[in-house]
Design a protein around this motif. Structure first.
Motif, PDB file in Angstrom:
ATOM      1  N   PRO A 389       0.834  -1.203   0.000  1.00 55.65           N
ATOM      2  CA  PRO A 389       0.000   0.000   0.000  1.00 55.65           C
ATOM      3  C   PRO A 389       0.867   1.251   0.000  1.00 55.65           C
ATOM      4  O   PRO A 389       2.033   1.213   0.439  1.00 55.65           O
ATOM      5  CB  PRO A 389      -0.790  -0.110   1.316  1.00 55.65           C
ATOM      6  CG  PRO A 389      -0.066  -1.087   2.166  1.00 55.65           C
ATOM      7  CD  PRO A 389       0.852  -1.888   1.303  1.00 55.65           C
ATOM      8  N   HIS A 390       0.320   2.340  -0.485  1.00 60.12           N
ATOM      9  CA  HIS A 390       1.016   3.629  -0.471  1.00 60.12           C
ATOM     10  C   HIS A 390       0.022   4.725  -0.141  1.00 60.12           C
ATOM     11  O   HIS A 390      -1.126   4.677  -0.584  1.00 60.12           O
ATOM     12  CB  HIS A 390       1.657   3.926  -1.827  1.00 60.12           C
ATOM     13  CG  HIS A 390       2.625   2.878  -2.259  1.00 60.12           C
ATOM     14  ND1 HIS A 390       3.890   2.762  -1.718  1.00 60.12           N
ATOM     15  CD2 HIS A 390       2.489   1.856  -3.133  1.00 60.12           C
ATOM     16  CE1 HIS A 390       4.498   1.722  -2.264  1.00 60.12           C
ATOM     17  NE2 HIS A 390       3.675   1.149  -3.128  1.00 60.12           N
ATOM     18  N   CYS A 433       4.763   9.568  -1.885  1.00 53.90           N
ATOM     19  CA  CYS A 433       4.252   8.623  -0.905  1.00 53.90           C
ATOM     20  C   CYS A 433       4.641   9.146   0.470  1.00 53.90           C
ATOM     21  O   CYS A 433       5.778   9.564   0.687  1.00 53.90           O
ATOM     22  CB  CYS A 433       4.840   7.240  -1.133  1.00 53.90           C
ATOM     23  SG  CYS A 433       4.197   6.063   0.077  1.00 53.90           S
ATOM     24  N   MET A 435       4.821   7.376   3.101  1.00 52.26           N
ATOM     25  CA  MET A 435       5.698   6.447   3.798  1.00 52.26           C
ATOM     26  C   MET A 435       7.085   6.954   3.439  1.00 52.26           C
ATOM     27  O   MET A 435       7.514   6.873   2.281  1.00 52.26           O
ATOM     28  CB  MET A 435       5.484   5.028   3.298  1.00 52.26           C
ATOM     29  CG  MET A 435       4.171   4.467   3.824  1.00 52.26           C
ATOM     30  SD  MET A 435       3.311   3.601   2.554  1.00 52.26           S
ATOM     31  CE  MET A 435       1.758   3.294   3.368  1.00 52.26           C
ATOM     32  N   HIS A 438       9.586   5.197   1.373  1.00 53.74           N
ATOM     33  CA  HIS A 438       9.307   5.111  -0.070  1.00 53.74           C
ATOM     34  C   HIS A 438       9.616   6.440  -0.763  1.00 53.74           C
ATOM     35  O   HIS A 438      10.191   6.468  -1.838  1.00 53.74           O
ATOM     36  CB  HIS A 438       7.842   4.730  -0.304  1.00 53.74           C
ATOM     37  CG  HIS A 438       7.488   3.362   0.207  1.00 53.74           C
ATOM     38  ND1 HIS A 438       6.202   2.903   0.275  1.00 53.74           N
ATOM     39  CD2 HIS A 438       8.276   2.354   0.675  1.00 53.74           C
ATOM     40  CE1 HIS A 438       6.209   1.669   0.763  1.00 53.74           C
ATOM     41  NE2 HIS A 438       7.451   1.317   1.022  1.00 53.74           N
ATOM     42  N   MET A 443       9.799   7.358  -4.616  1.00 56.03           N
ATOM     43  CA  MET A 443       8.377   7.576  -4.880  1.00 56.03           C
ATOM     44  C   MET A 443       8.002   9.041  -4.621  1.00 56.03           C
ATOM     45  O   MET A 443       7.270   9.356  -3.679  1.00 56.03           O
ATOM     46  CB  MET A 443       7.531   6.616  -4.057  1.00 56.03           C
ATOM     47  CG  MET A 443       6.152   6.423  -4.650  1.00 56.03           C
ATOM     48  SD  MET A 443       5.223   5.126  -3.838  1.00 56.03           S
ATOM     49  CE  MET A 443       5.529   3.763  -4.939  1.00 56.03           C
TER      50      MET A 443
HETATM   51 CU    CU Z   1       4.681   4.078  -0.392  1.00 57.87          CU
END
Ligand code: CU
Ligand code: C2O
Length: 450
Positions: A389-390, A433, A435, A438, A443
């Protein structure tokens, strides 16, 4: 130290643009005193031994909707920093992205942010320089923007929920960037805090009072799965934007990093907030009822719907459609992507610490993902082709999806989602993202409003 999810649960359970504003408008603003924020090293008392953290002296800011506020940030850290006002539709020069919208604030230096939020609601602020480390060390706070016509809540509690990676000595694990974590779900912590305090958080309300809980996930990588055991509670807002009609709170709230939920509740009984992704639920917050003194419980009006913010109108038509693929990571089948203007194989990318790509580009590309004129309507077709998931965060904008606005939107593995945005303030706006493992490994991209 390699703590499993289960141990995390246990561990937690045991331990306790002024320049852009025409001068006439500027001069009309009510005079509000400057806010001073110091970014500094401090310690937290969570365990037997103190934990050195980095934090702001004011982790709880309140602004008034539509009022220009100067926030002077002074850097007492041993390295440069910036502050990003997550979710606030600020002028681009005030967005706090080091290297894109401003030079970082050097140690010992100050920077004045002139911020005005057109929207009332729940936001947060955090470092946007070396974020993987600075956010994980504690550089964030809640940002509540109050509106004029909001219903009254006798209790109003922002809850900043964080997931820390602590070593056995109680210090933050200094291994912030680890390739295995970064190519998977990101570094997961083992210690839960609420508002920089060891969980669970506790509050008290009188019977019949209206309570507003502002849930904010500040974790570097962890998606929280929250069960709100507050009987009759209503979901009022997502990412600072009110739902047109409040909805019953679902059984489990999936709250990705950076996402916020506002919940309204009338305290007729005690309530609990639980994190339920592990084997056993973890108590995050508890609201107890003050013992009744025998006087009658006042009957407050029940209406809790929040007034709408001045969000742009979404026309039926779309000026451009932008397909956006999220690619890469472990088990992600990414063959190659552009990195620093050159094509690279996945193996080469990994050697450069890049694991993730957005539409074939990893890291910050030279050219924007798309350009739009202010006011243009853009449809972005998000396609998560990864095994993880992102939570996709949009700077300076909210996107319309699932019948509501989001500045941060979690896409499950393999999920596709068409979102709409109206190009807002001119400038260069990040998409990444949230996160941070990431984001830091590819990302991240940007779009430009002209
Ligand atoms: Cu992510
Ligand atoms: Cu909350 Cu680009 O960040």
């Amino acid at each position: 130290m390699n703590l499993t999810r289960r141990q995390w649960i246990k561990a937690g359970a045991q331990l306790s643009a002024a320049s852009m504003l025409p001068w006439s408008l500027w001069a009309d603003q009510p005079q509000v005193p400057h806010i001073n924020i110091q970014a500094r090293e401090t310690t937290a008392s969570w365990l037997a031994a103190p934990t050195p953290i980095w934090a702001y002296n004011q982790p709880k800011l309140t602004l008034q909707q539509g009022v220009m506020q100067t926030v002077r940030v002074t850097n007492h850290l041993p390295e440069p920093t910036t502050i990003h006002w997550h979710g606030v539709r600020v002028g681009n020069a005030m967005d706090g992205v080091s290297g894109l919208t401003q030079a970082p604030i050097e140690p010992g230096a100050s920077f004045d942010y002139h911020i005005m939020s057109p929207d009332a609601g729940t936001f947060w602020f955090h470092s946007h320089h070396n974020t993987i480390e600075q956010l994980a060390r504690g550089l964030y706070g809640s940002l509540v923007v109050t509106g004029n016509n909001e219903p009254r809540f006798e209790r109003d509690w922002p809850l900043l929920m964080d997931d820390w990676s602590l070593s056995r000595n109680g210090r933050i694990d200094p291994a912030f960037a680890n390739g295995h974590n970064q190519s998977h779900a990101g570094r997961m912590g083992n210690f839960l805090t609420i508002n920089h305090q060891a969980g669970p958080w506790r509050g008290e309300a009188n019977a019949g009072e209206r309570v507003r809980l502002r849930l904010i996930n500040t974790a570097t990588n962890r998606i929280l799965q929250l069960h709100a055991a507050f009987p009759g509670a209503l979901w009022l807002a997502k990412d600072g934007q009110p739902l047109a009609i409040p909805e019953p709170v679902p059984e489990v709230i999936i709250l990705g990093p950076g996402e916020r939920w506002d919940i309204g509740w009338i305290a007729r009984d005690a309530g609990q907030l639980l994190e339920v992704s592990g084997d056993e639920p973890l108590l995050v917050a508890q609201v107890d009822l003050n013992p009744s003194d025998g006087t009658e419980v006042p009957a407050f009006p029940d209406a809790m719907a929040l007034p709408a913010n001045p969000m742009p109108h979404l026309p039926a038509g779309v000026n451009q459609r932008v397909p956006v693929t999220l690619e890469g990571g472990a088990m992600g089948r990414l063959q190659s992507a552009q990195y620093q203007g050159e094509p690279h194989t996945f193996r080469e990318l990994a050697r450069n610490g890049q694991f993730w790509a957005i539409s074939g580009q990893t890291g910050m590309p030279e050219t924007p993902l798309f350009r739009a004129r202010k006011g243009e309507s853009v449809e972005v077709l998000l396609d998560n082709r990864t095994a993880f998931p992102h939570t996709v965060h949009w700077h300076g904008h909210h996107v319309w999806a699932n019948g509501r606005w989001h500045d941060s939107l979690t896409l499950l593995r393999g999920q596709q989602k068409a979102v709409r945005l109206i190009a807002g303030n001119p400038g260069k706006w990040l998409i990444h993202c949230h996160m941070i493992d990431h984001q830091a490994t590819g990302m991240m991209t940007w779009f430009e409003v002209v």
